[in-house]
Design a protein around this motif. Structure first.
Motif, PDB file in Angstrom:
ATOM      1  N   LYS A 193      32.180  19.964  35.181  1.00 50.41           N
ATOM      2  CA  LYS A 193      32.896  18.714  35.410  1.00 50.41           C
ATOM      3  C   LYS A 193      32.378  17.592  34.506  1.00 50.41           C
ATOM      4  N   GLY A 194      33.304  17.009  33.753  1.00 51.84           N
ATOM      5  CA  GLY A 194      32.950  15.902  32.870  1.00 51.84           C
ATOM      6  C   GLY A 194      32.257  16.311  31.588  1.00 51.84           C
ATOM      7  N   LYS A 195      32.149  17.615  31.334  1.00 54.20           N
ATOM      8  CA  LYS A 195      31.464  18.111  30.143  1.00 54.20           C
ATOM      9  C   LYS A 195      32.455  18.721  29.149  1.00 54.20           C
ATOM     10  N   THR A 196      32.177  18.544  27.878  1.00 56.46           N
ATOM     11  CA  THR A 196      32.998  19.148  26.832  1.00 56.46           C
ATOM     12  C   THR A 196      32.259  20.347  26.231  1.00 56.46           C
ATOM     13  N   ALA A 197      33.014  21.218  25.615  1.00 54.28           N
ATOM     14  CA  ALA A 197      32.426  22.402  24.986  1.00 54.28           C
ATOM     15  C   ALA A 197      33.236  22.775  23.752  1.00 54.28           C
ATOM     16  N   ALA A 198      32.594  23.446  22.808  1.00 48.96           N
ATOM     17  CA  ALA A 198      33.280  23.939  21.611  1.00 48.96           C
ATOM     18  C   ALA A 198      32.757  25.333  21.300  1.00 48.96           C
ATOM     19  N   VAL A 199      33.628  26.163  20.760  1.00 48.43           N
ATOM     20  CA  VAL A 199      33.249  27.516  20.362  1.00 48.43           C
ATOM     21  C   VAL A 199      33.248  27.581  18.839  1.00 48.43           C
ATOM     22  N   LEU A 200      32.101  27.909  18.271  1.00 56.70           N
ATOM     23  CA  LEU A 200      31.935  27.926  16.822  1.00 56.70           C
ATOM     24  C   LEU A 200      31.481  29.313  16.375  1.00 56.70           C
ATOM     25  N   LEU A 259      27.711  23.844  23.076  1.00 56.25           N
ATOM     26  CA  LEU A 259      28.185  24.548  21.892  1.00 56.25           C
ATOM     27  C   LEU A 259      28.009  26.045  22.127  1.00 56.25           C
ATOM     28  N   ILE A 260      29.121  26.748  22.133  1.00 56.12           N
ATOM     29  CA  ILE A 260      29.094  28.205  22.270  1.00 56.12           C
ATOM     30  C   ILE A 260      29.122  28.766  20.859  1.00 56.12           C
ATOM     31  N   LEU A 261      27.997  29.334  20.441  1.00 48.58           N
ATOM     32  CA  LEU A 261      27.834  29.807  19.069  1.00 48.58           C
ATOM     33  C   LEU A 261      27.967  31.321  18.998  1.00 48.58           C
ATOM     34  N   HIS A 286      21.644  22.703  24.317  1.00 49.04           N
ATOM     35  CA  HIS A 286      22.801  23.204  25.052  1.00 49.04           C
ATOM     36  C   HIS A 286      23.640  24.138  24.183  1.00 49.04           C
ATOM     37  N   VAL A 287      22.966  24.980  23.421  1.00 48.22           N
ATOM     38  CA  VAL A 287      23.661  25.963  22.588  1.00 48.22           C
ATOM     39  C   VAL A 287      23.609  27.322  23.277  1.00 48.22           C
ATOM     40  N   LEU A 288      24.784  27.880  23.588  1.00 44.84           N
ATOM     41  CA  LEU A 288      24.888  29.207  24.193  1.00 44.84           C
ATOM     42  C   LEU A 288      25.212  30.180  23.066  1.00 44.84           C
TER      43      LEU A 288
END
Length: 316
Positions: A193-200, A259-261, A286-288
């Motif tokens: 909730k309230g968090k953004t994420a990106a897949v790179l 960041l989903i790496l 916070h890099v997965l």
């Protein structure tokens, strides 16, 4: 009152015509076709290009290049598996596809023929252009599965299930997935909730950002409901494929909380550059990170469920 013989004959004829009319040619033909198919153990379905395809009820030698995820989910093991080049395969499926020989993604005619398939499932309309459908259909029943940039894995699964006469099983897989998503969203509510994420995806020292509504982007934004960073929105508007190249200058603008790496290049020089080191997610640890052997570069019911589990494992 006696009915005259001539009148009785006329009435009988009319009655007989009525009875025969009730059994229309369409119904008779349909019944005969169904009975014939039942005897032969086949069923007829119409594919996305309008071909009526007669398919064995229990095919034994299926080739479904780049549809292996769907086949395995439905309890089918293909006789050959998709590859690009000399060895790019779907590593995350190898528990089920170990020792299954590979076939090039472009399905060379002679190679297909050598596997003696009894069913070909085609994942892309482009794969049967230029007369290829006619060639393939001479080898085995050939069914072109619903495809395109706006087609979801659920729609494709239902279509594969339709071809294999496993509609109920496909529906069950989808409902189970939806329940998993709902449960995961609830369990990770305070992290999402309230968090953004990106897949790179990083490969060959280049960065590619997944589009908002495609591939793993759909899992992250639609299913788990992470917020969409402004850079992802920008890239998605111009995207022509699942992954879009992002320059180091643009990458520096990525303000995602997570960041989903997908890392296919662990020694990439870009990881030492300020454009990477100064990213919010990197700064906050916070890099997965996942490797190319994971399901993050693919689509399908198994891939999607594994992605959900990957996020859950790292955020729990």
């Amino acid at each position: 009152m006696k009915i005259k013989p001539k009148l009785f004959t006329i009435l009988s004829t009319v009655l007989l015509i009525g009875v025969l009319s009730a059994c229309s040619p369409t119904e008779k033909n349909s019944s005969a076709e169904s009975a014939d198919q039942a005897a032969q153990g086949t069923h007829t379905v119409t594919d996305t290009l309008g071909h009526k395809v007669v398919i064995p009820n229990q095919p034994k030698r299926i080739i479904g290049s780049y549809l292996e995820d769907y086949l395995i989910a439905l309890g089918e093991k293909p006789v050959a598996q998709w590859t690009v080049g000399s060895g790019s395969i779907q590593d995350y499926l190898q528990g089920d596809l170990k020792n299954v020989p590979t076939i090039s993604y472009d399905l060379p005619y002679e190679k297909v023929l050598s596997f003696e398939p009894d069913l070909l499932l085609i994942s892309s309309t482009a794969a049967v252009e230029g007369g290829k459908y006619e060639q393939y259909s001479k080898i085995a029943p050939t069914y072109v599965v619903k495809n395109g940039t706006d087609v979801t894995w659920e729609e494709q699964l239902k279509d594969v299930g339709n071809a294999l006469d496993k509609k109920a099983q496909a529906d069950k897989i989808i409902s189970d997935y939806q329940e998993t998503v709902k449960q995961t969203r609830t369990e990770l509510a305070d992290k999402i909730k309230g968090k953004t994420a990106a897949v790179l995806w990083v490969t060959n020292n280049s960065a590619f950002l997944v589009s908002q509504n495609r591939s793993s982007g759909r899992i992250v934004y639609d299913d788990l409901q992470f917020g969409v960073p402004s850079l992802v929105e920008e890239v998605s508007k111009e995207a022509t494929s699942d992954w879009s190249a992002v320059s180091s200058e643009k990458l520096a603008e990525l303000d995602a909380d997570y960041l989903i790496l997908v890392n296919s290049d662990k020694d990439a020089a870009m990881f030492d550059q300020p454009s990477w080191q100064n990213l919010k997610a990197v700064q906050e640890n916070h890099v997965l990170e996942f490797g190319p052997e994971s399901s993050w570069l693919y689509n399908g019911p198994i891939a999607s469920k594994e992605m959900i589990q990957d996020i859950k494992n790292q955020l729990d």
